[in-house]
Design a protein around this motif. Structure first.
Motif, mmCIF file in Angstrom:
data_model
loop_
_atom_site.group_PDB
_atom_site.id
_atom_site.type_symbol
_atom_site.label_atom_id
_atom_site.label_comp_id
_atom_site.label_asym_id
_atom_site.label_seq_id
_atom_site.Cartn_x
_atom_site.Cartn_y
_atom_site.Cartn_z
ATOM 1 N N VAL A 11 0.848 -1.206 0.000
ATOM 2 C CA VAL A 11 0.000 0.000 0.000
ATOM 3 C C VAL A 11 0.881 1.253 0.000
ATOM 4 O O VAL A 11 0.634 2.207 -0.747
ATOM 5 C CB VAL A 11 -0.953 -0.013 1.227
ATOM 6 N N PHE A 12 1.919 1.231 0.834
ATOM 7 C CA PHE A 12 2.814 2.392 0.915
ATOM 8 C C PHE A 12 3.454 2.655 -0.455
ATOM 9 O O PHE A 12 3.620 3.795 -0.877
ATOM 10 C CB PHE A 12 3.908 2.118 1.974
ATOM 11 N N PHE A 13 3.760 1.577 -1.172
ATOM 12 C CA PHE A 13 4.412 1.725 -2.473
ATOM 13 C C PHE A 13 3.427 2.159 -3.571
ATOM 14 O O PHE A 13 3.782 2.917 -4.475
ATOM 15 C CB PHE A 13 5.092 0.405 -2.872
ATOM 16 N N VAL A 14 2.173 1.658 -3.445
ATOM 17 C CA VAL A 14 1.159 1.980 -4.466
ATOM 18 C C VAL A 14 0.993 3.485 -4.640
ATOM 19 O O VAL A 14 0.715 3.987 -5.740
ATOM 20 C CB VAL A 14 -0.188 1.296 -4.087
ATOM 21 N N ASP A 61 1.612 9.855 -6.599
ATOM 22 C CA ASP A 61 2.707 10.837 -6.580
ATOM 23 C C ASP A 61 3.111 11.188 -8.017
ATOM 24 O O ASP A 61 3.298 12.352 -8.378
ATOM 25 C CB ASP A 61 3.923 10.270 -5.826
ATOM 26 N N TYR A 62 3.241 10.128 -8.851
ATOM 27 C CA TYR A 62 3.663 10.350 -10.243
ATOM 28 C C TYR A 62 2.629 11.181 -10.998
ATOM 29 O O TYR A 62 2.966 12.111 -11.726
ATOM 30 C CB TYR A 62 3.876 9.001 -10.939
ATOM 31 N N LEU A 63 1.343 10.837 -10.780
ATOM 32 C CA LEU A 63 0.281 11.566 -11.489
ATOM 33 C C LEU A 63 0.297 13.047 -11.119
ATOM 34 O O LEU A 63 -0.034 13.912 -11.927
ATOM 35 C CB LEU A 63 -1.088 10.963 -11.152
ATOM 36 N N ASN A 64 0.688 13.320 -9.868
ATOM 37 C CA ASN A 64 0.691 14.714 -9.418
ATOM 38 C C ASN A 64 2.018 15.432 -9.637
ATOM 39 O O ASN A 64 2.066 16.650 -9.736
ATOM 40 C CB ASN A 64 0.327 14.777 -7.933
ATOM 41 N N MET A 65 3.115 14.670 -9.658
ATOM 42 C CA MET A 65 4.431 15.318 -9.725
ATOM 43 C C MET A 65 5.118 15.150 -11.068
ATOM 44 O O MET A 65 6.038 15.889 -11.412
ATOM 45 C CB MET A 65 5.351 14.738 -8.624
ATOM 46 N N GLY A 121 12.845 15.402 -10.527
ATOM 47 C CA GLY A 121 13.863 15.002 -9.557
ATOM 48 C C GLY A 121 13.243 14.771 -8.183
ATOM 49 O O GLY A 121 13.601 13.841 -7.465
ATOM 50 N N GLN A 122 12.283 15.619 -7.822
ATOM 51 C CA GLN A 122 11.614 15.486 -6.535
ATOM 52 C C GLN A 122 10.841 14.174 -6.455
ATOM 53 O O GLN A 122 10.815 13.496 -5.418
ATOM 54 C CB GLN A 122 10.646 16.654 -6.326
ATOM 55 N N TYR A 123 10.223 13.826 -7.603
ATOM 56 C CA TYR A 123 9.495 12.557 -7.642
ATOM 57 C C TYR A 123 10.465 11.401 -7.388
ATOM 58 O O TYR A 123 10.133 10.429 -6.684
ATOM 59 C CB TYR A 123 8.777 12.365 -8.987
ATOM 60 N N ILE A 182 7.212 15.038 2.937
ATOM 61 C CA ILE A 182 6.136 16.043 2.834
ATOM 62 C C ILE A 182 6.566 17.261 1.995
ATOM 63 O O ILE A 182 5.842 17.671 1.072
ATOM 64 C CB ILE A 182 5.625 16.466 4.239
ATOM 65 N N PRO A 183 7.753 17.835 2.230
ATOM 66 C CA PRO A 183 8.124 19.033 1.467
ATOM 67 C C PRO A 183 8.278 18.763 -0.032
ATOM 68 O O PRO A 183 8.165 19.674 -0.857
ATOM 69 C CB PRO A 183 9.471 19.438 2.059
ATOM 70 N N TYR A 184 8.534 17.476 -0.392
ATOM 71 C CA TYR A 184 8.746 17.167 -1.820
ATOM 72 C C TYR A 184 7.445 16.891 -2.563
ATOM 73 O O TYR A 184 7.421 16.815 -3.780
ATOM 74 C CB TYR A 184 9.664 15.943 -1.964
ATOM 75 N N ARG A 185 6.368 16.676 -1.815
ATOM 76 C CA ARG A 185 5.105 16.343 -2.476
ATOM 77 C C ARG A 185 4.255 17.604 -2.568
ATOM 78 O O ARG A 185 3.949 18.241 -1.552
ATOM 79 C CB ARG A 185 4.376 15.246 -1.703
ATOM 80 N N PRO A 186 3.836 17.948 -3.821
ATOM 81 C CA PRO A 186 3.178 19.251 -4.025
ATOM 82 C C PRO A 186 1.683 19.222 -3.695
ATOM 83 O O PRO A 186 0.849 19.490 -4.558
ATOM 84 C CB PRO A 186 3.395 19.474 -5.520
ATOM 85 N N PHE A 187 1.389 18.837 -2.469
ATOM 86 C CA PHE A 187 -0.024 18.782 -2.097
ATOM 87 C C PHE A 187 -0.330 19.864 -1.079
ATOM 88 O O PHE A 187 0.567 20.403 -0.428
ATOM 89 C CB PHE A 187 -0.364 17.417 -1.472
ATOM 90 N N SER A 188 -1.654 20.083 -0.903
ATOM 91 C CA SER A 188 -2.067 21.079 0.094
ATOM 92 C C SER A 188 -1.937 20.463 1.482
ATOM 93 O O SER A 188 -1.897 19.230 1.618
ATOM 94 C CB SER A 188 -3.536 21.454 -0.160
#
Ligand SMILES: Nc1nc2c(ncn2[C@@H]2O[C@H](COP(=O)(O)OP(=O)(O)OP(=O)(O)O)[C@@H](O)[C@H]2O)c(=O)[nH]1
Length: 398
Positions: A48-51, A56-60, A64-66, A115-121
């Motif tokens: 689940v953690f890996f899924v 992440d890919y769809l959003n990022m 490099g951050q991805y 958290i800082p690398y993922r561009p979410f609210s």
């Protein structure tokens, strides 16, 4: 073994047994089932953690951050899988909460750090954190203190990260705090109750098991006693020989069985000569030694499954299955000689005694009673003829 009262002592703070031995016994008891369940749970958690690398890919996109996020997730998932596969090998570390705690702690650290690398609210991160907290309470389920510690530590790390990297309105921060507090509270209560329930079940099962053990040991003691009593009822106390009752029980069966196979059967009736005089001279108690000596000496003379019974005060009987009359007379004569030569050692004297033996061979249709009567009349004849001899009907060998 701990008493029932000790079992009931579960700490209100940790929901674990106060007595460390009982806690250890509890963990040992749940170990096999726990190892299987954790193996599965850790595998699912790792996957689940890996899924979430997909979302992440769809959003990022392939940035490099991805890459950082992807490899962090990959490392945590592989670690989770490794822990899952070693769960059965390190079952003790599993039930004391060590393995699941390390995995959960690693996942929490990784989650908070990316958290800082993922561009979410912050709200989106908050939802993810709630899912992570659920994982904490699900995957460290048998140690309340560890679960709550992990949950609070993860929450603190998460809040520190979002407060550092996001500019949030006070009401939003308050809502986030409240949500985190509620989820920790609910998770904590659930784990606390679950822990307590597991241990209470263990108490009940242990009490039942102990009661069963007590019952079965009582049953075995009774069975042993019954066997002893049965043996006592069939044995002669003084000599250890079979008693009259056992002789009649068993000899009847042996007589019928041997005759059915078409074999001869002979009976020896053996009586100590002038035992009354021995008694008068040495006293009743010391004369008992003669009876014991007779028994011990005869034991060495018996063959195969033959056995000797004390059928009267100073009268003994032996059934010889498969033995014809002439062989029986020979063997009886050998026994007479043996007994005649065997000293009876008293504390202050040594005495010798003799026996008279009557021998009878079973005829077709003979019952044990009939055979006994014929052997008895042969014995009587031996006594009449002067004692210390073997006789069958019309036959004297000494
Ligand atoms: N010491 C002892 N004597 C016993 C026991 N049972 C029976 N007797 C004695 O055995 C004796 C048997 O005596 P009798 O039947 O007259 O026979 P006997 O003196 O051996 O004479 P014969 O058999 O004719 O040679 C009696 O004195 C009984 O008291 C026992 O368990 N211990």
């Amino acid at each position: 073994m701990a008493s029932e009262r000790d079992y009931r002592s579960i700490s209100p703070w940790t929901a674990e047994f106060v007595d460390p031995d009982i806690e250890a016994a509890f963990r040992a008891d749940i170990e096999p089932a726990w190892a299987r369940a954790t193996h599965l749970a850790l595998m699912v958690a790792a996957l689940v953690f890996f899924v979430f690398t997909i979302t992440d890919y769809l959003n990022m996109g392939a940035s490099g951050q991805y890459g950082i996020v992807f490899f962090t997730r990959l490392a945590v998932s592989l670690f989770g899988l490794a822990a899952a596969f070693s769960a059965r090998r390190f079952a003790a570390q599993l039930v004391n909460g060590m393995i699941p705690s390390v995995v959960v702690f690693t996942a929490l650290c990784a989650f908070v750090l990316i958290i800082p690398y993922r561009p979410f609210s912050p709200g989106w991160h908050g939802m993810s954190m709630m899912a992570m907290l659920l994982g904490v309470y699900v995957f460290v389920p048998n140690r309340f203190a560890l679960s709550i510690g992990m949950g609070l530590l993860g929450t603190a790390g998460f809040l520190w990260q979002v407060l550092t990297h996001f500019d949030m309105a006070a009401n939003f921060v308050f809502t986030l705090l409240l949500l985190m507090a509620v989820i920790n509270l609910l998770g904590g209560i659930t784990v606390y109750r679950f822990n307590k329930m597991l241990r209470e079940q263990f108490c009940t099962a242990s009490t039942l098991r102990e009661a069963n053990e007590r019952l079965s040991s009582e049953i075995s003691a009774r069975q042993r006693l019954e066997v002893e009593l049965r043996e006592m009822a069939l044995r002669d106390d003084l000599t250890g020989a079979a008693n009259r009752r056992q002789f009649f029980d068993q000899a009847e069966r042996e007589l019928v069985g041997t005759r059915r196979q078409g074999q001869s059967v002979c009976l020896l009736l053996l009586d100590i000569d002038h035992f009354r005089q021995i008694n008068d001279r040495y006293g009743h108690v010391r004369s008992d030694e003669v009876l014991r000596t007779l028994m011990q000496t005869s034991r060495g003379w018996l063959q195969g499954t033959e056995w000797l019974a004390r059928v009267g005060g100073e009268e003994f009987a032996v059934l010889l299955p498969g033995v014809g009359l002439s062989d029986a007379l020979e063997r009886a004569e050998r026994l007479r000689q043996l007994l005649e030569q065997t000293p009876v050692n008293l504390v202050d004297a040594t005495l010798y005694f003799t026996v008279s033996i009557g021998v009878a061979e079973a005829q077709a249709g003979d019952s044990l009673g009939m055979l006994m009567r014929r052997a008895d009349s042969a014995l009587h004849a031996a006594k009449q003829a002067g004692r210390n001899r073997v006789m069958s009907s019309g036959l004297v060998t000494a």
